[in-house]
Design a protein around this motif. Structure first.
Motif, PDB file in Angstrom:
ATOM      1  N   PRO A 281      35.714  48.528  49.056  1.00 51.81           N
ATOM      2  CA  PRO A 281      34.645  46.919  49.245  1.00 51.81           C
ATOM      3  C   PRO A 281      35.207  46.174  50.188  1.00 51.81           C
ATOM      4  O   PRO A 281      36.313  46.222  50.689  1.00 51.81           O
ATOM      5  N   GLY A 282      34.309  45.350  51.145  1.00 53.56           N
ATOM      6  CA  GLY A 282      34.529  44.524  51.955  1.00 53.56           C
ATOM      7  C   GLY A 282      34.669  43.033  51.251  1.00 53.56           C
ATOM      8  O   GLY A 282      34.408  42.938  50.321  1.00 53.56           O
ATOM      9  N   PRO A 283      35.019  42.126  52.232  1.00 50.97           N
ATOM     10  CA  PRO A 283      35.210  40.739  51.977  1.00 50.97           C
ATOM     11  C   PRO A 283      34.004  39.962  51.605  1.00 50.97           C
ATOM     12  O   PRO A 283      32.888  40.690  52.124  1.00 50.97           O
ATOM     13  N   ARG A 284      34.279  39.365  50.649  1.00 50.29           N
ATOM     14  CA  ARG A 284      32.754  38.581  50.014  1.00 50.29           C
ATOM     15  C   ARG A 284      32.951  37.107  50.612  1.00 50.29           C
ATOM     16  O   ARG A 284      33.886  36.369  50.645  1.00 50.29           O
ATOM     17  N   MET A 285      31.624  36.705  51.066  1.00 54.04           N
ATOM     18  CA  MET A 285      31.537  35.378  51.480  1.00 54.04           C
ATOM     19  C   MET A 285      30.268  34.875  50.776  1.00 54.04           C
ATOM     20  O   MET A 285      28.845  34.637  51.426  1.00 54.04           O
ATOM     21  N   PRO A 286      30.425  34.287  49.694  1.00 56.94           N
ATOM     22  CA  PRO A 286      29.203  33.414  48.780  1.00 56.94           C
ATOM     23  C   PRO A 286      29.126  32.394  49.508  1.00 56.94           C
ATOM     24  O   PRO A 286      29.766  31.587  50.040  1.00 56.94           O
ATOM     25  N   GLY A 287      27.740  32.169  49.310  1.00 52.13           N
ATOM     26  CA  GLY A 287      27.315  30.558  49.406  1.00 52.13           C
ATOM     27  C   GLY A 287      27.308  30.319  51.225  1.00 52.13           C
ATOM     28  O   GLY A 287      27.595  29.215  51.751  1.00 52.13           O
ATOM     29  N   LEU A 288      26.969  31.547  52.072  1.00 51.35           N
ATOM     30  CA  LEU A 288      27.091  31.415  53.473  1.00 51.35           C
ATOM     31  C   LEU A 288      25.827  30.469  54.128  1.00 51.35           C
ATOM     32  O   LEU A 288      24.643  31.215  53.909  1.00 51.35           O
ATOM     33  N   HIS A 289      26.308  29.517  54.612  1.00 49.17           N
ATOM     34  CA  HIS A 289      24.991  28.945  55.375  1.00 49.17           C
ATOM     35  C   HIS A 289      24.475  29.605  56.397  1.00 49.17           C
ATOM     36  O   HIS A 289      25.260  29.828  57.455  1.00 49.17           O
TER      37      HIS A 289
END
Length: 351
Positions: free
Chosen positions: A276-284
Motif C-alpha cells: 500500500p502507498g501513503p494516504r493523503m485524505p482531503g487533498l486540496h
C-alpha cells in the motif's frame, strides 16, 4: 528526426498537444486562454526532467508550422530533448496533418474538470511502423522507455508503432513501462472499450512496469469498481494475465468534490507482493489533470534509482499530489518538495 545526445536516461513515445486553459472561467465563455503543453506520455518525461533531474527525450510528431514550433518551445522550456521529434511539412490548412489542441477546464466544487480535445488527423496519429529507427534510439544507453494507451488509441497504426518500440526496447534490455490511460473519446468510433482492452492487453505483454494498473481490471476499462480490501487480489489477478510484468502500480482517488480529493496509491511486485502507498485524505486540488502522469514519473524515478517499491510509491504519490497544486498538465514541483512531503506529509510554510 536527427540524432540526440548520449546520456538520455528515459524516453517517452506519445502525442504532445497544446493545452488551452481558461483559468477560473469556462471554455464556452472565455475570451483568453493560458497556453501549456501536455500529453499523457510526455508529461511523465517532463516531470522526470524538471522535478527529478533525469535526462529525458520525447518521440512524437508535429507539423512544422508556428503552432508546432510553439509546442516545441514549451517542450524545450521543460528541459526535454526535442531531437527525436519527427517534423511533418505543413500544407497551410491542416488537410494532410495538424497539431493537436486540448481545451481544459479545471472544475470547481460540484462542477468537475472538463477536457475537450481537438486532435483528429494529427501528425503523430499518422506514425507507422518503420518511421522510427528504434534500434538506433535505444542503442545509445537509454535505461527506460514509457508509452501508453493514449498514444495507442490515436489510430490503428500508432498501436503498432507502440508495439514496435516496446519490442525494440526489450531487445536492448531497456525497462519498459505502459499506462493504459483509457480515454473513451479516442475509442468511440473504433470499437469502444472492448477494442481498447484488446489493444492494452496486447501492448502490456511487453511491459516490465504497468502504471495505472487498475485500468486493466474487469472485462473492459471502467467495468468494475475495486474496493480497498479487494486491491491485493485484483492486482494479483491482473499480474497473472501479464507474465512479463514485474511491477503493477495504480493511483487511488475518491472525489468528494472537484477541489478536494482523497489521494493514495498501491502496487504489487513479483518480489514483494502487495504494497500500500501513503494516504493523503482531503487533498486540496487546484488542477487534477496530469496527476496520474506525475505519479508515474515519481514511481519511475524511485525504481530507476534503486528505491524499494514502498519508497518508489511514496515518490509517485507525493509528486502526483504536488502536481495537483499547480495549473497545467505538467509538474512544477521540486525534488526537495517531494521529499519533504514524503517526510512529514504536511503543507507547512517554508520560510
Amino acid at each position: 528526426m536527427t540524432g540526440y545526445g548520449h546520456g538520455t536516461q528515459v524516453i517517452a513515445l506519445g502525442e504532445v498537444m497544446l493545452r488551452l486553459d481558461p483559468g477560473e472561467g469556462r471554455i464556452r465563455t472565455t475570451r483568453s486562454f493560458q497556453v501549456w503543453e501536455g500529453g499523457g506520455e510526455y508529461n511523465v518525461v517532463r516531470g522526470l526532467r524538471r522535478c527529478f533531474g533525469l535526462r529525458t527525450a520525447v518521440v512524437t510528431a508535429l507539423v512544422d508550422n508556428a503552432v508546432g514550433r510553439l509546442a516545441e518551445d514549451l517542450i524545450l522550456q521543460g528541459g526535454v530533448d526535442t531531437s527525436l521529434i519527427r517534423w511533418v511539412p505543413g500544407d497551410g490548412v491542416g488537410r494532410s496533418a495538424r497539431n493537436g489542441l486540448n481545451f481544459v477546464e479545471r472544475g470547481f466544487g460540484v462542477r468537475g474538470a472538463l477536457g475537450v480535445s481537438d486532435r483528429a488527423n494529427t501528425a503523430v496519429s499518422q506514425l507507422r511502423p518503420g518511421d522510427i529507427d528504434w534500434d538506433t534510439v535505444f542503442a545509445a544507453g537509454v535505461r527506460w522507455f514509457h508509452t501508453g494507451g493514449i498514444l495507442a488509441g490515436l489510430s490503428d497504426t500508432t498501436a503498432d508503432v507502440a508495439e514496435e518500440a516496446m519490442t525494440a526496447a526489450r531487445r536492448h534490455s531497456v525497462t519498459v513501462s505502459y499506462d493504459p490511460n483509457y480515454r473513451p473519446s479516442l475509442w468511440a468510433d473504433r470499437g469502444g472499450a472492448d477494442r481498447a482492452r484488446e489493444t492494452d492487453l496486447r501492448l502490456a505483454q511487453h511491459a516490465d512496469v504497468l502504471v495505472g494498473a487498475l485500468g486493466m481490471a474487469g472485462n473492459r476499462p471502467g467495468a468494475v469498481r475495486v474496493d480497498a480490501h479487494e486491491l491485493p487480489d485484483t492486482l494479483a489477478d491482473i499480474a497473472s494475465r501479464l507474465p512479463a510484468a514485474l511491477v503493477l502500480a495504480t493511483t487511488l482517488r475518491e472525489v468528494p468534490s472537484a477541489g478536494v480529493n482523497d489521494w493514495s496509491a498501491a502496487a504489487w511486485s513479483r518480489e514483494t507482493g502487495f504494497v500500500p502507498g501513503p494516504r493523503m485524505p482531503g487533498l486540496h486540488v487546484l488542477d487534477r489533470i496530469g496527476s496520474g502522469d506525475g505519479f508515474a514519473a515519481g514511481l519511475i524515478y524511485g525504481l530507476l534509482t534503486g528505491a524499494d517499491l514502498e519508497r518508489a510509491l511514496a515518490y509517485g504519490t507525493a509528486h502526483g499530489a504536488l502536481t495537483m497544486t499547480t495549473p497545467g498538465d505538467v509538474s512544477m514541483a521540486s525534488l526537495a518538495e517531494v521529499e519533504a512531503l514524503i517526510a512529514d506529509g504536511s503543507a507547512h510554510v517554508v520560510r
